[in-house]
Scaffold this active site. Structure first.
Site, PDB file in Angstrom:
ATOM      1  CD  GLU A 227      -2.614   1.717   2.294  1.00 30.30           C
ATOM      2  OE1 GLU A 227      -3.679   2.211   2.292  1.00 30.30           O
ATOM      3  OE2 GLU A 227      -2.391   0.965   3.575  1.00 30.30           O
TER       4      GLU A 227
ATOM      5  CD  GLU B  58       2.454   7.996   4.950  1.00 25.19           C
ATOM      6  OE1 GLU B  58       0.897   7.787   4.282  1.00 25.19           O
ATOM      7  OE2 GLU B  58       2.686   9.467   4.589  1.00 25.19           O
TER       8      GLU B  58
ATOM      9  CG  ASP C 274      -2.210  13.325  -0.545  1.00 28.33           C
ATOM     10  OD1 ASP C 274      -3.219  13.664   0.508  1.00 28.33           O
ATOM     11  OD2 ASP C 274      -0.931  13.284  -0.353  1.00 28.33           O
TER      12      ASP C 274
ATOM     13  CG  ASP D  81     -13.078  11.563  -0.891  1.00 25.38           C
ATOM     14  OD1 ASP D  81     -11.719  11.276  -1.028  1.00 25.38           O
ATOM     15  OD2 ASP D  81     -13.655  12.708  -0.848  1.00 25.38           O
TER      16      ASP D  81
HETATM   17  C1  LIG Z   1      -5.011  11.478   2.263  1.00 27.43           C
HETATM   18  S1  LIG Z   1      -3.992  10.452   3.145  1.00 27.43           S
HETATM   19  C2  LIG Z   1      -4.812   8.862   2.874  1.00 27.43           C
HETATM   20  C3  LIG Z   1      -4.395   7.917   4.162  1.00 27.43           C
HETATM   21  C4  LIG Z   1      -4.907   6.592   4.100  1.00 27.43           C
HETATM   22  N1  LIG Z   1      -4.516   5.804   2.800  1.00 27.43           N
HETATM   23  C5  LIG Z   1      -6.488   6.579   4.352  1.00 27.43           C
HETATM   24  O1  LIG Z   1      -7.003   6.330   3.357  1.00 27.43           O
HETATM   25  O2  LIG Z   1      -6.886   6.767   5.301  1.00 27.43           O
HETATM   26  C6  LIG Z   1      -2.656  10.115   1.980  1.00 27.43           C
HETATM   27  C7  LIG Z   1      -1.517   9.598   2.517  1.00 27.43           C
HETATM   28  O3  LIG Z   1      -0.511   9.329   1.412  1.00 27.43           O
HETATM   29  C8  LIG Z   1       0.681   9.667   1.798  1.00 27.43           C
HETATM   30  N2  LIG Z   1       1.748   9.932   0.648  1.00 27.43           N
HETATM   31  C9  LIG Z   1       1.376  11.029  -0.453  1.00 27.43           C
HETATM   32  N3  LIG Z   1       2.378  10.727  -1.555  1.00 27.43           N
HETATM   33  C10 LIG Z   1       3.287   9.658  -1.019  1.00 27.43           C
HETATM   34  C11 LIG Z   1       4.521   9.309  -1.942  1.00 27.43           C
HETATM   35  N4  LIG Z   1       4.776   9.842  -2.963  1.00 27.43           N
HETATM   36  N5  LIG Z   1       4.967   8.123  -1.105  1.00 27.43           N
HETATM   37  C12 LIG Z   1       4.611   7.957  -0.147  1.00 27.43           C
HETATM   38  N6  LIG Z   1       3.324   8.277   0.706  1.00 27.43           N
HETATM   39  C13 LIG Z   1       2.725   9.188   0.284  1.00 27.43           C
HETATM   40  C14 LIG Z   1       0.668  11.019   2.363  1.00 27.43           C
HETATM   41  O4  LIG Z   1       1.755  11.214   3.374  1.00 27.43           O
HETATM   42  C15 LIG Z   1      -0.767  10.353   3.463  1.00 27.43           C
HETATM   43  O5  LIG Z   1      -0.473   9.935   4.672  1.00 27.43           O
END
Ligand SMILES: C[S@@+](CC[C@H](N)C(=O)[O-])C[C@H]1O[C@@H](n2cnc3c(N)ncnc32)[C@H](O)[C@@H]1O
Length: 213
Positions: free
Chosen positions: A44, A69, A118, A154
């Site tokens: 993931e 992450e 994101d 979403d």
């Molecule tokens: C909006 S959060 C969603 C977290 C989780 N997947 C959820 O659905 O509850 C997006 C996560 O992706 C991580 N993230 C974004 N770009 C990333 C990258 N290039 N490599 C690793 N993690 C990343 C961010 O730090 C953040 O914790």
């Protein structure tokens, strides 16, 4: 989601090298060594605080899972749970998914998950979306032939963008749902993420796709 680094996170990470890697550059082709048993490996990318990956690791002991992450303040929460649960089929990596081909050998993964990535809605930020073609190229290298990419969000804009991006990249859709939570069959095995629960409570629809490279 930007999370502050917790005062306890550095120490916890230092104390648990068996569960978390900070520099996965020498791991390509050797990931099975990190797990108790040899099983297919699923990753993931962007695990947040880890609700999904922990649920998956508990539900599927015959699969080895990796949570990657980029934020220390987020992965520290997953590590805290893992120290308590000691799941033999879960490993954590504090790293950026941009360099996946440096961290994994070709075909080393069975499947990848992107959950509530994101959305980066501005056109000039397209390259940051985790379903942008440069990311897909990386995923294709490290996921085995005919392996899967599963994506939930979403965000309608990001979902539509991703459908087009994966299609242009030549991927084959196995399942698509425009309302995951009203799909009984998919919900039987659905593990909710933290964001999924949050948005569902607000009455928002969840989009889902599973596609093959
Ligand atoms: C909006 S959060 C969603 C977290 C989780 N997947 C959820 O659905 O509850 C997006 C996560 O992706 C991580 N993230 C974004 N770009 C990333 C990258 N290039 N490599 C690793 N993690 C990343 C961010 O730090 C953040 O914790």
């Amino acid at each position: 989601m930007r999370l502050r680094n917790k005062p306890w996170s550095k120490k916890l990470i230092e104390e648990n090298p068996d569960y978390i890697l900070l520099d996965p550059t020498d791991m390509a082709g050797r990931w099975q060594e990190r797990f108790e048993k040899q099983h297919p490996i699923q990753l993931e990318l962007g695990s947040g605080k880890g609700q999904f990956i922990i649920g998956m690791a508990q539900m599927y002991p015959e699969i080895n899972f990796i949570a990657m992450e980029v934020q220390e303040g987020a992965i520290a929460f997953i590590l805290r749970s893992q120290v308590e649960l000691q799941l033999p089929n879960l490993q954590l990596v504090l790293a950026n998914g941009r360099k996946l081909d440096e961290y994994f050998a070709e075909n080393e993964l069975d499947k990848m998950f992107l959950n509530f990535s994101d959305p980066w809605p501005k056109t000039r930020h397209e390259k940051r979306r985790l379903t942008y073609k440069d990311f897909l190229k990386q995923y294709k290298k490290v996921v085995k032939n005919d392996g899967y990419l599963q994506f939930k969000t979403d965000n309608q804009g990001l979902f539509e963008y991703s459908l087009a991006s994966l299609n242009n990249f030549g991927m084959k859709y196995q399942r698509i749902s425009l309302d995951l939570h009203n799909n009984e069959e998919l919900m039987e095995t659905n593990i909710q993420t933290e964001y999924e629960q949050k948005f569902t409570k607000k009455g928002q629809r969840i989009y889902y796709l599973n596609a093959q490279f």
